[in-house]
Design a protein around this motif. Sequence first.
Motif, PDB file in Angstrom:
ATOM      1  N   GLU A  64     -16.117  42.278  39.552  1.00 56.33           N
ATOM      2  CA  GLU A  64     -15.013  41.907  40.288  1.00 56.33           C
ATOM      3  C   GLU A  64     -15.470  40.990  41.297  1.00 56.33           C
ATOM      4  OE1 GLU A  64     -11.809  42.865  38.687  1.00 56.33           O
ATOM      5  OE2 GLU A  64     -11.732  41.874  40.480  1.00 56.33           O
ATOM      6  N   ARG A  65     -16.562  41.143  41.871  1.00 60.05           N
ATOM      7  CA  ARG A  65     -16.805  40.119  43.203  1.00 60.05           C
ATOM      8  C   ARG A  65     -17.264  38.876  42.445  1.00 60.05           C
ATOM      9  NH1 ARG A  65     -22.168  42.212  45.917  1.00 60.05           N
ATOM     10  NH2 ARG A  65     -20.940  44.167  45.872  1.00 60.05           N
ATOM     11  N   THR A  66     -17.777  38.923  41.174  1.00 62.20           N
ATOM     12  CA  THR A  66     -17.993  37.490  40.508  1.00 62.20           C
ATOM     13  C   THR A  66     -16.798  37.009  40.144  1.00 62.20           C
ATOM     14  OG1 THR A  66     -20.110  38.372  39.756  1.00 62.20           O
ATOM     15  CG2 THR A  66     -19.038  36.629  38.545  1.00 62.20           C
ATOM     16  N   LEU A  67     -15.719  37.563  39.599  1.00 59.95           N
ATOM     17  CA  LEU A  67     -14.266  36.962  39.253  1.00 59.95           C
ATOM     18  C   LEU A  67     -13.620  36.531  40.637  1.00 59.95           C
ATOM     19  CD1 LEU A  67     -13.064  39.367  36.440  1.00 59.95           C
ATOM     20  CD2 LEU A  67     -13.905  37.202  36.036  1.00 59.95           C
ATOM     21  N   ARG A  68     -13.777  37.142  41.667  1.00 51.31           N
ATOM     22  CA  ARG A  68     -13.276  36.623  42.670  1.00 51.31           C
ATOM     23  C   ARG A  68     -13.941  35.371  43.449  1.00 51.31           C
ATOM     24  NH1 ARG A  68     -13.251  41.803  44.932  1.00 51.31           N
ATOM     25  NH2 ARG A  68     -15.079  41.495  45.947  1.00 51.31           N
ATOM     26  N   GLU A  69     -15.046  35.400  43.230  1.00 51.49           N
ATOM     27  CA  GLU A  69     -15.808  34.150  43.785  1.00 51.49           C
ATOM     28  C   GLU A  69     -15.626  32.968  42.751  1.00 51.49           C
ATOM     29  OE1 GLU A  69     -17.341  31.903  46.303  1.00 51.49           O
ATOM     30  OE2 GLU A  69     -17.448  33.886  46.872  1.00 51.49           O
ATOM     31  N   LEU A  70     -15.501  33.162  41.353  1.00 49.41           N
ATOM     32  CA  LEU A  70     -15.130  32.163  40.524  1.00 49.41           C
ATOM     33  C   LEU A  70     -13.863  31.535  40.693  1.00 49.41           C
ATOM     34  CD1 LEU A  70     -16.541  33.438  37.126  1.00 49.41           C
ATOM     35  CD2 LEU A  70     -17.625  31.860  38.832  1.00 49.41           C
ATOM     36  N   GLU A  71     -12.951  32.345  41.357  1.00 46.21           N
ATOM     37  CA  GLU A  71     -11.334  31.846  41.699  1.00 46.21           C
ATOM     38  C   GLU A  71     -11.617  30.769  42.404  1.00 46.21           C
ATOM     39  OE1 GLU A  71      -8.637  33.099  40.564  1.00 46.21           O
ATOM     40  OE2 GLU A  71      -8.912  35.154  39.854  1.00 46.21           O
ATOM     41  N   ARG A  72     -12.687  30.816  43.250  1.00 46.50           N
ATOM     42  CA  ARG A  72     -12.949  29.921  44.488  1.00 46.50           C
ATOM     43  C   ARG A  72     -13.578  28.548  43.748  1.00 46.50           C
ATOM     44  NH1 ARG A  72     -13.391  31.647  49.641  1.00 46.50           N
ATOM     45  NH2 ARG A  72     -15.546  31.501  49.493  1.00 46.50           N
ATOM     46  N   LEU A  73     -14.114  28.577  42.822  1.00 46.79           N
ATOM     47  CA  LEU A  73     -14.790  27.574  42.477  1.00 46.79           C
ATOM     48  C   LEU A  73     -14.276  26.756  41.281  1.00 46.79           C
ATOM     49  CD1 LEU A  73     -18.275  29.342  42.113  1.00 46.79           C
ATOM     50  CD2 LEU A  73     -17.715  27.800  43.721  1.00 46.79           C
ATOM     51  N   ASP A  74     -14.692  25.405  41.181  1.00 45.89           N
ATOM     52  CA  ASP A  74     -13.888  24.522  40.038  1.00 45.89           C
ATOM     53  C   ASP A  74     -14.686  24.629  38.911  1.00 45.89           C
ATOM     54  OD1 ASP A  74     -11.968  23.579  41.895  1.00 45.89           O
ATOM     55  OD2 ASP A  74     -13.097  21.622  42.076  1.00 45.89           O
ATOM     56  N   ALA A  75     -16.019  25.049  38.991  1.00 49.78           N
ATOM     57  CA  ALA A  75     -17.021  24.962  38.065  1.00 49.78           C
ATOM     58  C   ALA A  75     -18.327  25.704  38.117  1.00 49.78           C
ATOM     59  CB  ALA A  75     -17.219  23.567  37.653  1.00 49.78           C
ATOM     60  N   TRP A  76     -18.851  26.144  36.838  1.00 51.47           N
ATOM     61  CA  TRP A  76     -19.903  27.031  37.019  1.00 51.47           C
ATOM     62  C   TRP A  76     -20.943  26.848  35.901  1.00 51.47           C
ATOM     63  CZ3 TRP A  76     -15.048  29.009  37.166  1.00 51.47           C
ATOM     64  CH2 TRP A  76     -14.576  29.621  36.165  1.00 51.47           C
ATOM     65  N   ILE A  77     -22.157  27.080  35.967  1.00 58.71           N
ATOM     66  CA  ILE A  77     -23.174  27.328  34.744  1.00 58.71           C
ATOM     67  C   ILE A  77     -23.276  28.505  34.409  1.00 58.71           C
ATOM     68  CG2 ILE A  77     -25.463  26.709  34.059  1.00 58.71           C
ATOM     69  CD1 ILE A  77     -25.065  23.999  35.975  1.00 58.71           C
ATOM     70  N   LEU A  78     -23.189  28.781  33.077  1.00 61.79           N
ATOM     71  CA  LEU A  78     -23.290  30.289  32.586  1.00 61.79           C
ATOM     72  C   LEU A  78     -24.358  30.341  31.474  1.00 61.79           C
ATOM     73  CD1 LEU A  78     -21.276  32.809  32.498  1.00 61.79           C
ATOM     74  CD2 LEU A  78     -21.156  32.187  30.275  1.00 61.79           C
ATOM     75  N   GLY A  79     -25.513  31.128  31.935  1.00 62.23           N
ATOM     76  CA  GLY A  79     -26.450  31.453  31.091  1.00 62.23           C
ATOM     77  C   GLY A  79     -25.936  32.390  29.834  1.00 62.23           C
ATOM     78  N   PRO A  80     -26.746  32.294  28.767  1.00 62.19           N
ATOM     79  CA  PRO A  80     -26.534  33.308  27.723  1.00 62.19           C
ATOM     80  C   PRO A  80     -26.548  34.721  27.804  1.00 62.19           C
ATOM     81  CG  PRO A  80     -28.633  32.430  27.134  1.00 62.19           C
ATOM     82  CD  PRO A  80     -28.066  31.636  28.680  1.00 62.19           C
ATOM     83  N   HIS A  81     -25.842  35.524  27.264  1.00 65.24           N
ATOM     84  CA  HIS A  81     -25.859  37.147  27.395  1.00 65.24           C
ATOM     85  C   HIS A  81     -26.201  37.676  26.103  1.00 65.24           C
ATOM     86  CE1 HIS A  81     -22.118  36.929  25.653  1.00 65.24           C
ATOM     87  NE2 HIS A  81     -21.551  36.044  26.419  1.00 65.24           N
ATOM     88  N   ASP A  82     -26.812  39.031  26.250  1.00 64.45           N
ATOM     89  CA  ASP A  82     -27.341  39.620  25.161  1.00 64.45           C
ATOM     90  C   ASP A  82     -26.342  40.899  25.208  1.00 64.45           C
ATOM     91  OD1 ASP A  82     -28.692  40.542  22.992  1.00 64.45           O
ATOM     92  OD2 ASP A  82     -30.550  41.271  24.293  1.00 64.45           O
ATOM     93  N   ASN A  83     -25.237  41.012  24.902  1.00 65.75           N
ATOM     94  CA  ASN A  83     -24.529  42.037  25.076  1.00 65.75           C
ATOM     95  C   ASN A  83     -24.415  43.089  23.986  1.00 65.75           C
ATOM     96  OD1 ASN A  83     -22.972  39.721  24.088  1.00 65.75           O
ATOM     97  ND2 ASN A  83     -21.464  41.278  23.367  1.00 65.75           N
ATOM     98  N   ALA A  84     -24.988  42.583  22.958  1.00 66.68           N
ATOM     99  CA  ALA A  84     -25.293  43.531  21.802  1.00 66.68           C
ATOM    100  C   ALA A  84     -26.514  44.444  22.297  1.00 66.68           C
ATOM    101  CB  ALA A  84     -25.852  42.611  20.490  1.00 66.68           C
ATOM    102  N   SER A  85     -27.254  44.173  22.927  1.00 67.96           N
ATOM    103  CA  SER A  85     -28.120  45.508  23.586  1.00 67.96           C
ATOM    104  C   SER A  85     -27.593  46.240  24.726  1.00 67.96           C
ATOM    105  CB  SER A  85     -29.470  44.543  24.027  1.00 67.96           C
ATOM    106  OG  SER A  85     -29.170  43.968  25.251  1.00 67.96           O
ATOM    107  N   TYR A  86     -26.465  45.845  25.319  1.00 67.16           N
ATOM    108  CA  TYR A  86     -25.758  46.717  26.377  1.00 67.16           C
ATOM    109  C   TYR A  86     -25.731  48.145  25.946  1.00 67.16           C
ATOM    110  CZ  TYR A  86     -24.989  42.190  28.877  1.00 67.16           C
ATOM    111  OH  TYR A  86     -25.010  41.054  29.331  1.00 67.16           O
TER     112      TYR A  86
END
Length: 360
Positions: A64-86
Motif C-alpha cells: 500500500e505504501r508504494t501505491l500511496r507514494e506513486l500517487e504523488r509521482l508523475d513517473a517511475w522506473i520499474l525493474g522486472p519481477h519474477d512473480n512465477a517464483s513467488y
Amino acid sequence: MSGSTEGGLRLGVLDGDGIGPEVVAATTTVVDAALGAAGVPPVEWVPLPFGRAALDEFGDAVPERTLRELERLDAWILGPHDNASYPGGHADPPSGRIRRHFRLFANIRPARAYPGVRAAAPDIDLVIVRENTEGFYADRNMAIGSGEFAPTPDVALSVGLITRAGSTAIAHEALRAARARRGRLTIVHKANVLPLTMGLFRSVCYEIAAEYPDVTVTDEHVDAAAAHLVRAPADYDVLVTENLFGDILSDLAGELSGSLGIAPSVNCSARKAMAQAVHGAAPDIAGRGIANPVALQGSAALLLRRLGERGADQRVLTAAGALEAALGAVLAAGVATPDLGGTATTSEFTGAVERALGRP
Ligand code: ATP
C-alpha cells in the motif's frame, strides 16, 4: 512540472527481482548523466518497495505504501519481477497491478535495430501502441471476479472486453505518435472472426483518425500483420492494437530488431508514466554483473521524452534524445554485454554510455 522539485524531477525507483537491481541502478546512472548534460537539476530518486523483497518484508509485492507514494509521482522506473517464483497465492503479476491501479492504458513499444547489433530486420523502425487495460487479457476485464472461468473442469471460458472509451483513448495516443513520426498508422485487429469486439475497436480507431487528416490510416488482420512484419517490417510506422495482440506482436518486433534484451517500453496514462523493459527478471544471470541494461535505459529515454513533452521542457527532451543517441553510439562502437555477443559487464557498458553523454 508537477512532481518536480526546484525545477528537477522527482522519480520513483522500484528495483524488482533477479537482474532488476542491477539494470535499475545502471538506468538511474545514465538518466542522471543525460539530465546533467542537458542542464536539468539533479533528480530526486524515491526508492519504493516492490517485488520479492517487498513481499518478504510487507507481505505484498506491491505494498500500500508504494501505491500511496506513486500517487504523488508523475513517473517511475520499474525493474522486472519474477512473480512465477513467488509463494502460492502471490503469483499475480505485480506490474499488472500497478498498470491497473493507475489505468496506464497505453503501452508504447518501439522496435528499432541498433547499428552494431545483429538483427533479423536491420531496417525495422516502428512503434507498437498497445492498449493495456482491456482487450483479451481476462485479468484486466472485471471489476469483481475473474474474466476467466471454468463451469466444469473440462470447460473453460474467457471474456474479451473492448470499449468505445478505451479504444478512443488508445487511438488518440497512436495517432499522435504517428503524427510525430512518418505519419502512417496501421490498425491491427481480427474483425473477421470477432466482429463485435474487434469491429468496434477498428471502427472507433477510424472515427478518431478523421481528426488527424495528416495521418494515413490502414488496417490489417493480426495474422496477416504478423506475416507482413516478418516479410517487410520497414512498411510499418505505428501500429495500434488491443492488449493480447500487442503483447505478441511487440515480442516479435523486438526480436526482429535484434533481441528482447534491448526492447524498451513505457506505460502511460495522461498523468503518469512508468518505464519498464520488455524482458523479465532473468534469474539465471542475476547477481553476475552481466545483465544487459539497454532495454531499461532505452525505456527511461522514452519516459524522459514523455515528461519533456508533457511539461513542454526542452531540456528534458534534449536529455531523452541524448540518451537514445548515446545507447546507439556505444553499441555501434562494439561495446555490448554477453547476450549480444560482447564481453562488457553491466557497469562497463553503463560507464561507456556515461562517457558518451559527456561525463568524464
Ligand atoms: P517473463 O515471463 O517475466 O518475461 P521469462 O522467463 O520469459 O520472464 P526473461 O526473464 O526475460 O524471460 O529471460 C529469458 C532469457 O533471456 C533468459 O535466459 C535471460 O537470461 C535472458 N535475458 C533477459 N533479459 C536479459 C537482459 N537484460 N540481459 C541479458 N539477458 C537477458
